[in-house]
Design an enzyme around this catalytic site. Sequence first.
Site: not given
Length: 199
Positions: A73, A131, A133
């Site tokens: 990241c 995930d 998100r």
Amino acid sequence: MNMKKENINKIIESKIANLPTRYGTFDVKAYKDGFQEHLAIMSKNFKDIEEPLVRVHSECLTGDAIGSLKCDCSNQLDLALKLISKEGGLVVYHRQEGRNIGLVNKINAYNLQDQGYDTVEANLKLGFQEDERDYSAVEYILKDLGLKKMRLITNNPRKINFFEKTGIEIVERIPAITQTNKFNENYLKTKKDQLGHLL
């Protein structure tokens, strides 16, 4: 992965401010979506570029602030900020820690990874989707900033699919490939094999 909130929160916006950094000087604008606050980091010439570089960077406190070697990241954020400083564009710092499971659960997922689970298995074991998100606020930010076309910096095909549905044209995908290390090899392999990342 959630693409749209059923009832998106009213988004509160800041004014645009000047931000000098080690990468160069940017314009920044903050957006508050419920309890989450996101940041648009723009090159000074962003508004003048027809097809700017765009990176939607999901928050990673352990990587971005502390320099964790368990992920890529921080390296991706570094790459994106260098690119937009040089070529012009935008980084949206998307405050959804740990694929939006939050910091406490992310550290619990780290604990499971220490026991041999991969990142997807750890999320599922904690009761989350692979995930979590949601990109509703990102779509709002991109449209608020008047984006019509972009050169998207990503390895994530799910992000590509989402942004194609917003009506914003992706004219090019720029790979976000950074150096691997012995601590993030399995993480990246899971991204490629289970999440379909273009690595």
